[in-house]
Design an enzyme around this catalytic site. Structure first.
Site, PDB file in Angstrom:
ATOM      1  N   SER A   1       0.691  -1.099   0.174  1.00 42.96           N
ATOM      2  CA  SER A   1      -0.208  -0.169   0.204  1.00 42.96           C
ATOM      3  C   SER A   1       1.016   1.421   0.242  1.00 42.96           C
ATOM      4  O   SER A   1       1.714   1.355   0.106  1.00 42.96           O
ATOM      5  CB  SER A   1      -1.264  -0.421   1.254  1.00 42.96           C
ATOM      6  OG  SER A   1      -1.457   1.585   1.706  1.00 42.96           O
TER       7      SER A   1
ATOM      8  N   TYR B   1      -2.215  -1.236  10.082  1.00 45.78           N
ATOM      9  CA  TYR B   1      -1.934  -0.828   9.022  1.00 45.78           C
ATOM     10  C   TYR B   1      -0.208  -1.213   8.610  1.00 45.78           C
ATOM     11  O   TYR B   1      -0.004  -1.284   7.792  1.00 45.78           O
ATOM     12  CB  TYR B   1      -3.609  -0.444   8.421  1.00 45.78           C
ATOM     13  CG  TYR B   1      -3.814  -0.723   7.005  1.00 45.78           C
ATOM     14  CD1 TYR B   1      -4.452  -1.769   6.154  1.00 45.78           C
ATOM     15  CD2 TYR B   1      -2.177   0.029   5.848  1.00 45.78           C
ATOM     16  CE1 TYR B   1      -4.529  -2.040   4.944  1.00 45.78           C
ATOM     17  CE2 TYR B   1      -2.604   0.117   4.086  1.00 45.78           C
ATOM     18  CZ  TYR B   1      -3.630  -0.637   3.965  1.00 45.78           C
ATOM     19  OH  TYR B   1      -4.518  -1.242   3.064  1.00 45.78           O
TER      20      TYR B   1
HETATM   21  P1  NAD Z   1     -11.891  -6.136  -0.236  1.00 42.87           P
HETATM   22  O1  NAD Z   1     -12.125  -5.830   1.442  1.00 42.87           O
HETATM   23  O2  NAD Z   1     -11.983  -5.793  -1.145  1.00 42.87           O
HETATM   24  O3  NAD Z   1     -11.131  -7.566  -0.452  1.00 42.87           O
HETATM   25  C1  NAD Z   1      -9.893  -7.946   0.765  1.00 42.87           C
HETATM   26  C2  NAD Z   1      -9.875  -9.732   0.014  1.00 42.87           C
HETATM   27  O4  NAD Z   1      -9.097 -10.482   1.876  1.00 42.87           O
HETATM   28  C3  NAD Z   1     -11.714 -10.616   0.576  1.00 42.87           C
HETATM   29  O5  NAD Z   1     -11.649 -11.648  -0.412  1.00 42.87           O
HETATM   30  C4  NAD Z   1     -11.840 -11.141   1.352  1.00 42.87           C
HETATM   31  O6  NAD Z   1     -12.497 -12.135   1.413  1.00 42.87           O
HETATM   32  C5  NAD Z   1     -10.522 -11.264   1.753  1.00 42.87           C
HETATM   33  N1  NAD Z   1     -10.248 -12.012   3.337  1.00 42.87           N
HETATM   34  C6  NAD Z   1     -10.312 -10.635   4.819  1.00 42.87           C
HETATM   35  N2  NAD Z   1      -9.664 -11.374   5.384  1.00 42.87           N
HETATM   36  C7  NAD Z   1      -9.765 -13.162   5.451  1.00 42.87           C
HETATM   37  C8  NAD Z   1      -8.437 -14.185   6.134  1.00 42.87           C
HETATM   38  N3  NAD Z   1      -8.476 -13.816   6.595  1.00 42.87           N
HETATM   39  N4  NAD Z   1      -8.699 -14.937   5.459  1.00 42.87           N
HETATM   40  C9  NAD Z   1      -8.176 -15.241   3.498  1.00 42.87           C
HETATM   41  N5  NAD Z   1      -9.239 -14.332   2.804  1.00 42.87           N
HETATM   42  C10 NAD Z   1      -9.543 -12.885   3.739  1.00 42.87           C
HETATM   43  O7  NAD Z   1     -10.481  -5.224   0.008  1.00 42.87           O
HETATM   44  P2  NAD Z   1      -8.899  -4.883  -1.119  1.00 42.87           P
HETATM   45  O8  NAD Z   1      -9.605  -3.002  -1.038  1.00 42.87           O
HETATM   46  O9  NAD Z   1      -9.278  -5.285  -2.138  1.00 42.87           O
HETATM   47  O10 NAD Z   1      -7.493  -4.561  -0.494  1.00 42.87           O
HETATM   48  C11 NAD Z   1      -6.750  -6.461  -1.099  1.00 42.87           C
HETATM   49  C12 NAD Z   1      -5.767  -5.702  -0.674  1.00 42.87           C
HETATM   50  O11 NAD Z   1      -5.231  -4.494  -1.245  1.00 42.87           O
HETATM   51  C13 NAD Z   1      -5.031  -5.578   0.257  1.00 42.87           C
HETATM   52  O12 NAD Z   1      -3.890  -5.348   1.495  1.00 42.87           O
HETATM   53  C14 NAD Z   1      -5.540  -4.503   0.938  1.00 42.87           C
HETATM   54  O13 NAD Z   1      -4.094  -3.416   2.580  1.00 42.87           O
HETATM   55  C15 NAD Z   1      -4.593  -3.627  -0.031  1.00 42.87           C
HETATM   56  N6  NAD Z   1      -4.385  -2.280  -0.232  1.00 42.87           N
HETATM   57  C16 NAD Z   1      -6.034  -1.641  -0.801  1.00 42.87           C
HETATM   58  C17 NAD Z   1      -6.299  -0.535  -1.487  1.00 42.87           C
HETATM   59  C18 NAD Z   1      -7.774  -0.043  -1.609  1.00 42.87           C
HETATM   60  O14 NAD Z   1      -7.823   1.592  -1.616  1.00 42.87           O
HETATM   61  N7  NAD Z   1      -9.284  -0.737  -1.613  1.00 42.87           N
HETATM   62  C19 NAD Z   1      -5.092   0.676  -1.531  1.00 42.87           C
HETATM   63  C20 NAD Z   1      -3.766   0.103  -0.975  1.00 42.87           C
HETATM   64  C21 NAD Z   1      -3.750  -1.334  -0.709  1.00 42.87           C
END
Ligand code: NAD
Length: 260
Positions: free
Chosen positions: A142, A155
């Site tokens: 991130s 985080y």
């Molecule tokens: P999201 O909530 O849409 O998806 C998260 C996924 O992780 C889902 O499939 C959920 O079921 C799964 N998950 C959660 N807990 C779990 C567990 N204990 N075991 C297995 N699977 C689990 O989130 P996202 O925004 O797509 O985030 C994905 C990644 O990208 C994360 O690591 C997040 O930190 C990172 N990220 C997101 C953003 C953003 O703005 N959305 C920005 C930077 C980084």
């Protein structure tokens, strides 16, 4: 190039992980999906992805907070596909609170899912990659892996840790056909961020639009969400042969956030 290879994308039933899984399948990769959600919906998704791209798509409900389940999932892919070629550590969760009020169980959960699960998946996948002299490890970190924001201590700590883990692993496997890189997105409109938008709007008594423009995207100079497809395309690039010399890098894809 990626045709016939096998990939694991943790946390791929939604958001960024699902986008990455789709793009890898479109390249001809067999894919292991993972994450939580409604079983019928996930099965539909799995079957549709397999049919559309004529690849094998599996699903594991392994909980990334549990080391034994992470290890079992990676082993399952190695046995079923013969190898784990591309490992995308994407699963992540968020909780926002002042550090002195941060629930201890939330701290432990965020560290386990956002950081330790990558360690466990890597340690199990790596011997097979070494044996074949080929592997791609892509850790979805991130902008918070590079800079901080208040109230996101767990985080930010986990994502900085993930960038550090990326560098160490890259050095350990350099010259062996294996690369390890981090992708550092700014804000992407996924369920993880939707919760934050709604919380900020409620806290401040402002509209959803104001919460997006004035709070969430405050530090993202582009004033646009990063698109899931853009992160998926970068991940596919890093998984390919053209990226063979890129390792130990933390790629910002954040509309200029960390340029400030
Ligand atoms: P999201 O909530 O849409 O998806 C998260 C996924 O992780 C889902 O499939 C959920 O079921 C799964 N998950 C959660 N807990 C779990 C567990 N204990 N075991 C297995 N699977 C689990 O989130 P996202 O925004 O797509 O985030 C994905 C990644 O990208 C994360 O690591 C997040 O930190 C990172 N990220 C997101 C953003 C953003 O703005 N959305 C920005 C930077 C980084």
């Amino acid at each position: 190039m990626l045709k016939g290879k096998s990939a694991i994308v943790t946390g791929s039933t939604s958001g960024i992980g699902l986008g990455i899984a789709r793009s890898l399948a479109a390249q001809g990769c067999n894919v292991m999906l993972n994450g939580f959600g409604d079983a019928t919906q996930i099965e539909k998704l799995r079957a549709a992805l397999a049919a559309e791209h004529k690849v094998t798509v599996l699903y594991s409900s392994a909980d990334m907070a549990k080391p034994l389940e992470v290890a079992a999932m990676v082993d399952q892919v190695a046995r079923r596909f013969g190898s784990v070629d591309v490992l995308v550590n994407n699963a992540g969760v968020q909780h926002v609170a002042p550090v002195d009020e941060f629930p201890v169980e939330k701290w432990d959960q965020i560290l386990a899912i956002n950081l330790s699960s990558a360690f466990h998946a890597i340690r199990i996948a790596l011997p097979g990659m070494r044996a074949r002299n080929w592997g791609r490890i892509i850790n979805i970190a991130s902008a918070h892996g590079l800079v901080a924001s208040p109230f996101k201590s767990a985080y930010v700590a986990a994502k900085h840790g993930l960038v550090g883990l990326t560098k160490s692993v890259a050095l350990e496997v350099a010259g062996k056909g294996i690369t390890c890189n981090a992708v550092c997105p700014g804000y992407v409109l996924t369920p993880l961020v939707e919760t934050q938008i709604q919380d900020r709007a409620k806290e401040r008594g402002i509209s959803r639009e104001d919460a997006i423009n004035n709070v969430i995207l405050e530090r993202q100079p582009s004033k646009e969400f990063v698109k899931i497809e853009e992160i998926a395309a970068l991940t596919v690039f890093l998984a390919g042969d053209a990226a063979a010399s890129i390792t130990g890098a933390a790629y910002s894809i954040d509309g200029g956030w960390t340029a400030q």
